[in-house]
Design a protein around this motif. Structure first.
Motif, PDB file in Angstrom:
ATOM      1  N   ALA A   1       0.833  -1.204   0.000  1.00 19.59           N
ATOM      2  CA  ALA A   1       0.000   0.000   0.000  1.00 19.59           C
ATOM      3  C   ALA A   1       0.866   1.252   0.000  1.00 19.59           C
ATOM      4  O   ALA A   1       0.650   2.176  -0.790  1.00 19.59           O
ATOM      5  CB  ALA A   1      -0.929  -0.005   1.215  1.00 19.59           C
ATOM      6  N   ALA A   2       1.867   1.293   0.888  1.00 22.96           N
ATOM      7  CA  ALA A   2       2.738   2.461   0.996  1.00 22.96           C
ATOM      8  C   ALA A   2       3.532   2.689  -0.283  1.00 22.96           C
ATOM      9  O   ALA A   2       3.773   3.837  -0.684  1.00 22.96           O
ATOM     10  CB  ALA A   2       3.677   2.296   2.184  1.00 22.96           C
ATOM     11  N   ALA A   3       3.926   1.614  -0.947  1.00 18.71           N
ATOM     12  CA  ALA A   3       4.738   1.740  -2.161  1.00 18.71           C
ATOM     13  C   ALA A   3       3.974   2.398  -3.301  1.00 18.71           C
ATOM     14  O   ALA A   3       4.579   2.972  -4.209  1.00 18.71           O
ATOM     15  CB  ALA A   3       5.229   0.359  -2.593  1.00 18.71           C
TER      16      ALA A   3
ATOM     17  N   ILE B   1      -5.569   9.970  -2.928  1.00 17.12           N
ATOM     18  CA  ILE B   1      -6.680  10.523  -2.151  1.00 17.12           C
ATOM     19  C   ILE B   1      -7.076   9.610  -1.001  1.00 17.12           C
ATOM     20  O   ILE B   1      -7.722  10.043  -0.050  1.00 17.12           O
ATOM     21  CB  ILE B   1      -7.910  10.796  -3.039  1.00 17.12           C
ATOM     22  CG1 ILE B   1      -8.502   9.491  -3.588  1.00 17.12           C
ATOM     23  CG2 ILE B   1      -7.548  11.741  -4.182  1.00 17.12           C
ATOM     24  CD1 ILE B   1      -9.808   9.663  -4.337  1.00 17.12           C
ATOM     25  N   GLY B   2      -6.692   8.341  -1.055  1.00 17.77           N
ATOM     26  CA  GLY B   2      -7.048   7.428   0.016  1.00 17.77           C
ATOM     27  C   GLY B   2      -6.581   6.017  -0.264  1.00 17.77           C
ATOM     28  O   GLY B   2      -6.095   5.707  -1.366  1.00 17.77           O
ATOM     29  N   VAL B   3      -6.711   5.166   0.741  1.00 15.62           N
ATOM     30  CA  VAL B   3      -6.388   3.747   0.628  1.00 15.62           C
ATOM     31  C   VAL B   3      -7.605   2.956   1.111  1.00 15.62           C
ATOM     32  O   VAL B   3      -8.083   3.172   2.217  1.00 15.62           O
ATOM     33  CB  VAL B   3      -5.153   3.368   1.474  1.00 15.62           C
ATOM     34  CG1 VAL B   3      -4.900   1.864   1.411  1.00 15.62           C
ATOM     35  CG2 VAL B   3      -3.921   4.131   1.007  1.00 15.62           C
TER      36      VAL B   3
ATOM     37  N   LEU C   1       1.666   4.646   6.726  1.00  5.97           N
ATOM     38  CA  LEU C   1       1.366   5.900   6.024  1.00  5.97           C
ATOM     39  C   LEU C   1       1.324   7.087   6.970  1.00  5.97           C
ATOM     40  O   LEU C   1       0.991   8.192   6.562  1.00  5.97           O
ATOM     41  CB  LEU C   1       0.017   5.768   5.308  1.00  5.97           C
ATOM     42  CG  LEU C   1      -0.057   4.665   4.243  1.00  5.97           C
ATOM     43  CD1 LEU C   1      -1.480   4.528   3.720  1.00  5.97           C
ATOM     44  CD2 LEU C   1       0.906   4.950   3.108  1.00  5.97           C
ATOM     45  N   ASP C   2       1.632   6.852   8.258  1.00 12.62           N
ATOM     46  CA  ASP C   2       1.618   7.900   9.277  1.00 12.62           C
ATOM     47  C   ASP C   2       0.245   8.558   9.355  1.00 12.62           C
ATOM     48  O   ASP C   2       0.109   9.786   9.386  1.00 12.62           O
ATOM     49  CB  ASP C   2       2.695   8.959   8.983  1.00 12.62           C
ATOM     50  CG  ASP C   2       2.956   9.864  10.182  1.00 12.62           C
ATOM     51  OD1 ASP C   2       2.657   9.433  11.314  1.00 12.62           O
ATOM     52  OD2 ASP C   2       3.441  10.985   9.992  1.00 12.62           O
ATOM     53  N   VAL C   3      -0.790   7.729   9.381  1.00 15.68           N
ATOM     54  CA  VAL C   3      -2.171   8.194   9.461  1.00 15.68           C
ATOM     55  C   VAL C   3      -2.678   7.999  10.881  1.00 15.68           C
ATOM     56  O   VAL C   3      -2.578   6.907  11.439  1.00 15.68           O
ATOM     57  CB  VAL C   3      -3.074   7.419   8.478  1.00 15.68           C
ATOM     58  CG1 VAL C   3      -4.529   7.820   8.662  1.00 15.68           C
ATOM     59  CG2 VAL C   3      -2.622   7.668   7.048  1.00 15.68           C
TER      60      VAL C   3
ATOM     61  N   VAL D   1      -9.024   5.007   4.192  1.00 12.54           N
ATOM     62  CA  VAL D   1      -8.015   5.773   4.905  1.00 12.54           C
ATOM     63  C   VAL D   1      -7.619   6.987   4.075  1.00 12.54           C
ATOM     64  O   VAL D   1      -7.235   6.861   2.906  1.00 12.54           O
ATOM     65  CB  VAL D   1      -6.761   4.908   5.182  1.00 12.54           C
ATOM     66  CG1 VAL D   1      -5.720   5.709   5.943  1.00 12.54           C
ATOM     67  CG2 VAL D   1      -7.139   3.657   5.965  1.00 12.54           C
ATOM     68  N   LEU D   2      -7.752   8.164   4.641  1.00  8.24           N
ATOM     69  CA  LEU D   2      -7.356   9.394   3.970  1.00  8.24           C
ATOM     70  C   LEU D   2      -5.848   9.564   4.069  1.00  8.24           C
ATOM     71  O   LEU D   2      -5.279   9.483   5.155  1.00  8.24           O
ATOM     72  CB  LEU D   2      -8.047  10.604   4.608  1.00  8.24           C
ATOM     73  CG  LEU D   2      -7.616  11.968   4.077  1.00  8.24           C
ATOM     74  CD1 LEU D   2      -8.012  12.117   2.622  1.00  8.24           C
ATOM     75  CD2 LEU D   2      -8.222  13.080   4.913  1.00  8.24           C
TER      76      LEU D   2
END
Length: 223
Positions: free
Chosen positions: A140-142, A149-151, A173-175, A205-206
């Motif tokens: 996801a991070a890659a 805009i989101g995951v 993602l530091d969310v 996730v934003l």
């Protein structure tokens, strides 16, 4: 060709069974247009109470003041959530020349691919590989960048029922926890969730770049 039996359609998230009382309630209200809340104030009050119940379930700071609405199904709810993500991206980057993208695993419901097509968003789909049947933090991070805009993550993969590691993905993602939104519905006796062996939910996730991180990357590139 006749339609198939809805009770046997295991590929859908649509409610295919309900108690007789629910069918009676729906039949009594079928003529009401819920968009006209002035004409049907008690129906609107029921909607407000349902929103408050869900807000309290997900530990909102003040459930009585939570913002929400009913939809005709989970696909419409996903469309509204995705549109909110796209507009927040546009608001924080009004002069960007980039194109919005949405990161998700190949195991998501098809409505997310439709959202990307309808609202001109690039779908960044992570394929399944080996014994991995859901999205993980590293993949996801890659695929995230300043135009993500989101995951989309799923608690109950459509492939094998496995949970995607929402907390790990958010951490990568530091969310903050407050930026994780959860949408849930019942499975109506279908699959492991319908049998009461687990739950199935979907989280959006934003993703938002931090100003200090952007400046640091820009400085490194210039050097």
């Amino acid at each position: 060709m006749l339609d198939g039996s809805a009770r046997l359609n295991l590929a859908t998230f649509v409610t295919t069974w309900m108690e007789p009382q629910a069918r009676t309630l729906m039949a009594e209200c079928v003529e009401k247009n819920m968009i006209d809340k002035d004409e049907y104030p008690q129906t609107a009050e029921l909607e407000r109470r349902c929103v408050a119940i869900l807000a309290d379930l997900w530990n909102a700071p003040d459930p009585t003041r939570a913002t929400g609405c009913s939809t005709t199904g989970s696909s419409e709810a996903c469309m509204l959530a995705g549109l909110a993500l796209r507009r927040r991206w546009a608001a924080r980057q009004p002069e960007t020349n980039g194109h919005p993208n949405l990161v998700m695993g190949a195991n998501v419901q098809v409505c997310w691919e439709k959202f990307c097509r309808y609202w001109d968003v690039e779908p960044r789909i992570v394929p399944m590989q080996g014994d991995r049947f859901h999205l993980d933090a590293a993949h996801a991070a890659a695929r995230c960048d300043e135009n993500t805009i989101g995951v989309v993550t799923i608690l109950g993969s459509t492939f094998d029922g496995s949970y995607e590691p929402v907390e790990e993905i958010a951490a990568a993602l530091d969310v903050a926890a407050g930026q994780v939104n959860v949408k849930a519905k019942t499975a109506e006796r279908l699959g492991f969730a319908g049998r009461g062996e687990g739950i199935a939910a979907e989280a959006v996730v934003l993703v938002e770049a931090r100003a200090d991180t952007v400046r640091g990357e820009a400085g490194g590139s210039g050097a």
